[in-house]
Design a protein around this motif. Structure first.
Motif, PDB file in Angstrom:
ATOM      1  N   ASP A 460       0.872  -1.174   0.000  1.00  0.00           N
ATOM      2  CA  ASP A 460       0.000   0.000   0.000  1.00  0.00           C
ATOM      3  C   ASP A 460       0.912   1.229   0.000  1.00  0.00           C
ATOM      4  O   ASP A 460       1.901   1.291   0.734  1.00  0.00           O
ATOM      5  CB  ASP A 460      -0.856  -0.042   1.268  1.00  0.00           C
ATOM      6  CG  ASP A 460      -1.779   1.160   1.432  1.00  0.00           C
ATOM      7  OD1 ASP A 460      -1.708   2.103   0.622  1.00  0.00           O
ATOM      8  OD2 ASP A 460      -2.573   1.164   2.387  1.00  0.00           O
ATOM      9  N   THR A 461       0.580   2.219  -0.818  1.00  0.00           N
ATOM     10  CA  THR A 461       1.458   3.397  -0.942  1.00  0.00           C
ATOM     11  C   THR A 461       1.675   4.105   0.393  1.00  0.00           C
ATOM     12  O   THR A 461       2.695   4.751   0.605  1.00  0.00           O
ATOM     13  CB  THR A 461       0.890   4.384  -1.982  1.00  0.00           C
ATOM     14  OG1 THR A 461       1.835   5.420  -2.209  1.00  0.00           O
ATOM     15  CG2 THR A 461      -0.413   4.999  -1.504  1.00  0.00           C
ATOM     16  N   TRP A 462       0.723   3.975   1.334  1.00  0.00           N
ATOM     17  CA  TRP A 462       0.885   4.626   2.635  1.00  0.00           C
ATOM     18  C   TRP A 462       1.973   3.963   3.476  1.00  0.00           C
ATOM     19  O   TRP A 462       2.467   4.549   4.434  1.00  0.00           O
ATOM     20  CB  TRP A 462      -0.428   4.664   3.392  1.00  0.00           C
ATOM     21  CG  TRP A 462      -1.461   5.499   2.681  1.00  0.00           C
ATOM     22  CD1 TRP A 462      -2.589   5.058   2.061  1.00  0.00           C
ATOM     23  CD2 TRP A 462      -1.446   6.920   2.504  1.00  0.00           C
ATOM     24  NE1 TRP A 462      -3.280   6.122   1.499  1.00  0.00           N
ATOM     25  CE2 TRP A 462      -2.601   7.267   1.761  1.00  0.00           C
ATOM     26  CE3 TRP A 462      -0.573   7.935   2.901  1.00  0.00           C
ATOM     27  CZ2 TRP A 462      -2.895   8.580   1.407  1.00  0.00           C
ATOM     28  CZ3 TRP A 462      -0.861   9.239   2.548  1.00  0.00           C
ATOM     29  CH2 TRP A 462      -2.003   9.552   1.809  1.00  0.00           C
ATOM     30  N   MET A 463       2.365   2.738   3.101  1.00  0.00           N
ATOM     31  CA  MET A 463       3.517   2.130   3.771  1.00  0.00           C
ATOM     32  C   MET A 463       4.787   2.934   3.479  1.00  0.00           C
ATOM     33  O   MET A 463       5.700   3.016   4.303  1.00  0.00           O
ATOM     34  CB  MET A 463       3.697   0.679   3.314  1.00  0.00           C
ATOM     35  CG  MET A 463       2.756  -0.307   3.980  1.00  0.00           C
ATOM     36  SD  MET A 463       3.189  -0.633   5.713  1.00  0.00           S
ATOM     37  CE  MET A 463       4.622  -1.705   5.523  1.00  0.00           C
ATOM     38  N   ASP A 464       4.858   3.515   2.292  1.00  0.00           N
ATOM     39  CA  ASP A 464       5.978   4.392   1.955  1.00  0.00           C
ATOM     40  C   ASP A 464       5.801   5.772   2.572  1.00  0.00           C
ATOM     41  O   ASP A 464       6.698   6.289   3.251  1.00  0.00           O
ATOM     42  CB  ASP A 464       6.093   4.543   0.429  1.00  0.00           C
ATOM     43  CG  ASP A 464       6.433   3.248  -0.274  1.00  0.00           C
ATOM     44  OD1 ASP A 464       7.585   2.809  -0.153  1.00  0.00           O
ATOM     45  OD2 ASP A 464       5.544   2.676  -0.930  1.00  0.00           O
ATOM     46  N   SER A 465       4.645   6.375   2.321  1.00  0.00           N
ATOM     47  CA  SER A 465       4.426   7.756   2.766  1.00  0.00           C
ATOM     48  C   SER A 465       4.520   7.887   4.280  1.00  0.00           C
ATOM     49  O   SER A 465       4.913   8.942   4.795  1.00  0.00           O
ATOM     50  CB  SER A 465       3.049   8.235   2.293  1.00  0.00           C
ATOM     51  OG  SER A 465       2.923   8.118   0.898  1.00  0.00           O
ATOM     52  N   SER A 466       4.165   6.840   5.000  1.00  0.00           N
ATOM     53  CA  SER A 466       4.102   6.925   6.459  1.00  0.00           C
ATOM     54  C   SER A 466       5.462   6.938   7.140  1.00  0.00           C
ATOM     55  O   SER A 466       5.538   7.120   8.358  1.00  0.00           O
ATOM     56  CB  SER A 466       3.273   5.754   7.009  1.00  0.00           C
ATOM     57  OG  SER A 466       3.855   4.514   6.637  1.00  0.00           O
ATOM     58  N   ILE A 467       6.531   6.757   6.377  1.00  0.00           N
ATOM     59  CA  ILE A 467       7.865   6.820   6.997  1.00  0.00           C
ATOM     60  C   ILE A 467       8.610   8.085   6.596  1.00  0.00           C
ATOM     61  O   ILE A 467       9.822   8.191   6.823  1.00  0.00           O
ATOM     62  CB  ILE A 467       8.719   5.581   6.660  1.00  0.00           C
ATOM     63  CG1 ILE A 467       8.899   5.448   5.141  1.00  0.00           C
ATOM     64  CG2 ILE A 467       8.117   4.320   7.270  1.00  0.00           C
ATOM     65  CD1 ILE A 467       9.999   4.483   4.751  1.00  0.00           C
ATOM     66  N   SER A 468       7.923   9.057   6.028  1.00  0.00           N
ATOM     67  CA  SER A 468       8.609  10.289   5.595  1.00  0.00           C
ATOM     68  C   SER A 468       9.387  10.960   6.730  1.00  0.00           C
ATOM     69  O   SER A 468      10.511  11.429   6.496  1.00  0.00           O
ATOM     70  CB  SER A 468       7.618  11.261   4.953  1.00  0.00           C
ATOM     71  OG  SER A 468       6.527  11.541   5.812  1.00  0.00           O
ATOM     72  N   PRO A 469       8.869  11.037   7.972  1.00  0.00           N
ATOM     73  CA  PRO A 469       9.691  11.654   9.029  1.00  0.00           C
ATOM     74  C   PRO A 469      10.935  10.837   9.364  1.00  0.00           C
ATOM     75  O   PRO A 469      11.955  11.398   9.784  1.00  0.00           O
ATOM     76  CB  PRO A 469       8.740  11.751  10.222  1.00  0.00           C
ATOM     77  CG  PRO A 469       7.657  10.779   9.944  1.00  0.00           C
ATOM     78  CD  PRO A 469       7.525  10.696   8.460  1.00  0.00           C
ATOM     79  N   LEU A 470      10.873   9.526   9.165  1.00  0.00           N
ATOM     80  CA  LEU A 470      12.058   8.705   9.395  1.00  0.00           C
ATOM     81  C   LEU A 470      13.086   8.921   8.287  1.00  0.00           C
ATOM     82  O   LEU A 470      14.298   8.954   8.539  1.00  0.00           O
ATOM     83  CB  LEU A 470      11.670   7.224   9.473  1.00  0.00           C
ATOM     84  CG  LEU A 470      10.672   6.841  10.570  1.00  0.00           C
ATOM     85  CD1 LEU A 470      10.390   5.347  10.521  1.00  0.00           C
ATOM     86  CD2 LEU A 470      11.198   7.241  11.940  1.00  0.00           C
ATOM     87  N   PHE A 471      12.602   9.082   7.072  1.00  0.00           N
ATOM     88  CA  PHE A 471      13.519   9.290   5.950  1.00  0.00           C
ATOM     89  C   PHE A 471      14.258  10.613   6.081  1.00  0.00           C
ATOM     90  O   PHE A 471      15.484  10.666   5.909  1.00  0.00           O
ATOM     91  CB  PHE A 471      12.748   9.243   4.622  1.00  0.00           C
ATOM     92  CG  PHE A 471      13.635   9.344   3.420  1.00  0.00           C
ATOM     93  CD1 PHE A 471      14.323   8.233   2.951  1.00  0.00           C
ATOM     94  CD2 PHE A 471      13.793  10.551   2.755  1.00  0.00           C
ATOM     95  CE1 PHE A 471      15.160   8.327   1.840  1.00  0.00           C
ATOM     96  CE2 PHE A 471      14.625  10.658   1.648  1.00  0.00           C
ATOM     97  CZ  PHE A 471      15.310   9.539   1.188  1.00  0.00           C
TER      98      PHE A 471
END
Length: 776
Positions: A460-471
């Motif tokens: 699910d694309t939110w699996m990517d988007s949800s780690i933006s603060p970690l990135f």
């Protein structure tokens, strides 16, 4: 134009382009990770380039995020304002299929991915160019993409970590499915629309006595999957039918009539058929009652063999065919045309189906209470929008299905043993594509077999988007920087994605770090059209921001979006509104041109009129700081506009004009006017800089410094606010005199006899000169 020694007569948007190039050369927004200043990281929402034009509401949203960055710099923070582009997920696949005239099912996977990348590159370039043109002070030199190897490596690494901690599992269960998109979708990706539907009243036959039992349904095509009928235990109409049996029309299958409180006596006839699956009530009842599911609709949105002669038909086609057949059999009592609350896929707008499918799930239900508790540590702007997050957490009913049957996304990093099916995950640290490459291990740890099958599904694309603060805080890559930068200062976003981006980020980051990811959460309203309706291409009310900014300039656009509505409120968009708001820019430039006529003294012996306007300036600054601390730009924008136009220009400039020109005043008194004019203009420039960065820097460089205003801090206004007690009386007196002259046919410079009120005697000399008062 920047080289000219004088201020331009009119604000030309071309000046903004010159300033953009100047800022780029000077590198004034460059982030210094070694700075001793406190860090302020913005988890900028990476916009999704899914089509043209970019929504003008989104452009307004990103302009305000830039205001956050500029505000934080002027508060003394070292600001990291990352720019990212979200390039994963369904929207780009759908857009690529549309513009290329292809189907994902008819093109080899690698070729389809290549076409998606090409499409994204074109849209991304336009989006980046518009962001720059709007004056965003972000890190464009190092902007990230969520489909880059570096980003996808982190997504896969966090999945592997959660898998090893037992938070990921596989299960076959009824799930939301969009046959148009060809994939499972989460509850958060569903919208509800009121759509026209037919409520069909169908005769079932009671097996025990042959009587009719009338059941109303909007899904007659699911008769093939009916496994029970329920009636409310308190509904006396059906008490005699409890635990008897009904014969399903067409399929002639006997199902039990069960008393159950889920049946609503007021809907239809009060008798309800339970099918696999019409809605989530059906799902719950199948589990509770131990019913055996019948799959009547497949993944292509067609009827299965279980539907008999309707097999292979599309859902709508089967619905009409079954209604036709039921009419011929005399089994339809009536059909009502109703508006039905229909769950649809937020992307394709296709009604979702609930189909049993095997998917990977991330545990979330067991975290609900702790997330609500921990979210109290995050400050919401505005506070009332905290409720959006809490209400969504309270509504959760299943764990998060994270696997998708599409192509353009981060691959699930799993290989399965060809013999025993045992899943194998690789070590984290690089980007894996299991469908296209061999596994990084030799043998199955369970059975010793040496052949594997790669997983074909994506996240699910939110699996990517949800780690933006970690990135952006370099999680897993730079531990020292991560400890200093996490939690990030602020998450700015729209209220429409609280249930997705905000919630999933809170969930995932807490699971991985044990902390909330943000100190502040800033949630904006939604941009609507002039009539207050949602903008959409189908309605034809979408406004392209690019020509608007080209015509009026970024500062006019930015000032409009700041002063249009308070933070968190929906706002209306039209070219007329933007043009009207831009009139302030013209007024402000004219004021600056007037002030620039006079030298700027370093000190002066102030007159009461000067102390009064500086008191009003101090009060305006106080209001601005209150708004800036809350990142609510409506407050400083309206405070500055009101002060600058309605008080400073209309009253002080007119009261001090004769003095500024030295007409009937001493050199000391003239010098005081000059000092005050520059003190006000200089302060307003600093207060306005986060909102309209172009014109403020342009004027600043012309009048006050060779360096950019955007290297300055907010001013410390030292003036007493005591003189504000005179404001109402000054405005009332001046307005009265202007009105008297108009009524008598006098010009503003014609002499007039009028008495100055006692409380305004300290301002007498300026008032006499302003109005040419005689005889008193």
């Amino acid at each position: 134009m920047l080289m000219s020694s004088e201020l331009e007569k009119h604000w030309n948007p071309k000046l903004e382009e010159e300033l953009l190039e100047l800022w780029r050369r000077e590198g004034i927004y460059r982030f210094n990770p070694r700075s001793r200043r406190p860090l302020f990281l913005i988890d900028t929402p990476p916009p999704y380039p899914s089509g043209r034009p970019w929504h003008i509401g989104a452009a307004a949203h990103y302009s305000q995020i830039d205001m956050i960055a500029r505000t934080a710099r002027m508060m003394g923070y070292e600001v990291y304002f990352p720019i990212g582009i979200d390039r994963n997920g369904l929207p780009v696949e759908i857009y690529t299929e549309k513009v290329r005239g292809i189907s994902i099912r008819d093109v080899p996977r690698e070729k389809f991915l290549e076409l998606c990348r090409e499409t994204l590159d074109q849209l991304e370039a336009e989006m980046i160019a518009l962001m720059k043109r709007m004056g965003l002070s972000g890190d464009f030199d190092n902007y990230y993409r969520t489909d880059s190897e570096e980003y996808r490596t982190l997504t896969q690494a966090t999945f592997i970590e959660l898998w090893n901690r037992g938070l990921i599992y596989s299960a076959t269960r009824p799930n939301n499915y969009c046959w148009e998109c060809g994939t499972t979708i989460a509850d958060a990706e569903i919208e509800y629309e009121e759509r026209p539907a037919k409520l069909v009243y169908i005769k079932f036959r009671v097996e025990e006595d042959g009587s009719d039992l009338i059941i109303a349904t909007t899904r007659p095509e699911l008769l093939a999957a009916c496994q029970a009928v329920i009636v409310n235990p308190s509904d006396e109409r059906y008490t005699h039918l409890h635990w008897k049996h009904a014969i399903v029309p067409i399929y002639r299958r006997s199902v039990e009539i069960i008393p159950h409180p889920a049946a609503r006596p007021e809907f239809g006839t009060g008798a309800v058929m339970i099918c696999s699956y019409g809605d989530y009530t059906d799902v719950l009842l199948f589990r509770e009652l131990g019913l055996k599911e019948i799959v009547a609709i497949n993944q292509e949105g067609r009827m299965t063999e279980a539907a008999g002669k309707y097999a292979g038909m599309r859902i709508e086609e089967a619905r009409e065919a079954i209604i036709r057949d039921l009419k011929e059999m005399g089994l339809i009592v009536k059909i009502e045309e109703i508006m039905h609350r229909t769950p649809v896929c937020e992307r394709s707008k296709t009604p979702i189906e609930i189909i049993p499918m095997e998917d990977y799930y991330l545990k979330q239900l067991e975290f609900a209470e702790i997330l609500k508790e921990k979210s109290a540590t995050m400050k919401f702007h505005p506070e009332r929008h905290r409720r959006l997050l809490i209400d969504w957490i309270d509504s959760l009913r299943i764990d998060w299905p994270i696997s998708r049957r599409r192509y353009y996304g981060t691959e699930i990093p799993i290989w399965y043993c060809e013999r025993c099916g045992e899943p194998h995950l690789p070590p984290p640290g690089r980007y894996y594509r299991p469908w296209a490459e061999n596994p990084p291990f030799k043998k199955c740890r369970k059975c010793g077999h040496d052949r594997f099958i790669g997983e074909t599904r994506t996240f699910d694309t939110w699996m990517d988007s949800s780690i933006s603060p970690l990135f952006i805080t370099k999680y897993g890559r730079d531990e020292r920087f991560f400890r200093r930068a996490y939690p990030v200062a602020i998450r700015p976003q729209g209220k429409d994605i609280v249930r997705t981006w905000l919630y999933y980020t809170v969930l995932r980051c807490y699971q991985l770090t044990g902390k909330m990811p943000f100190k502040h959460v800033w949630i904006s309203g939604t941009g609507l059209d002039e009539k207050g309706e949602k903008m959409s291409k189908s309605k034809g009310n979408v406004i392209d921001p690019a020509p608007i900014i080209e015509k009026y300039g970024a500062d006019r656009f930015r000032f409009w979006c700041a002063q249009e509505s308070s933070l968190g409120e929906d706002f209306r968009i039209s070219e007329e509104r933007i043009a009207n708001a831009g009139k302030f820019i013209t007024k402000f430039l004219n004021i600056a041109r007037y002030v620039s006529l006079f030298p700027r003294p370093r000190r002066a012996a102030l007159m009461p009129t000067d102390r009064w306007i500086l008191a009003e300036l101090a009060e305006t600054a106080r209001k601005c700081y209150e708004g800036y601390r809350d990142f609510n730009f409506f407050i400083p924008a309206t405070a500055i506009r009101n002060f600058t136009w309605n008080i400073f220009a209309d009253h002080y400039i007119e009261m001090s004009k004769q003095r500024a020109y030295g007409r009937g005043f001493s050199k000391s008194e003239q010098k005081a006017a000059w000092y005050t004019l520059h003190e006000v203009l200089r302060t307003i420039l600093l207060l306005l800089a986060p909102i309209t960065p172009f014109i403020t820097d342009y004027i600043w460089r012309k009048l006050y410094s060779k360096k950019s205003i955007h290297l300055e801090r907010f001013p410390r206004v030292r003036w007493s606010r005591a003189y504000t007690k005179y404001t109402d009386a000054i405005i009332e007196f001046n307005s009265m005199v202007w009105r008297m002259k108009k009524e008598r046919g006098l010009s503003l410079r014609d002499p007039i006899e009028v008495e100055i009120p006692r409380e305004l005697r300290p301002f007498k000399k300026d008032l006499v000169a302003m109005h040419n008062i005689v005889g008193r």
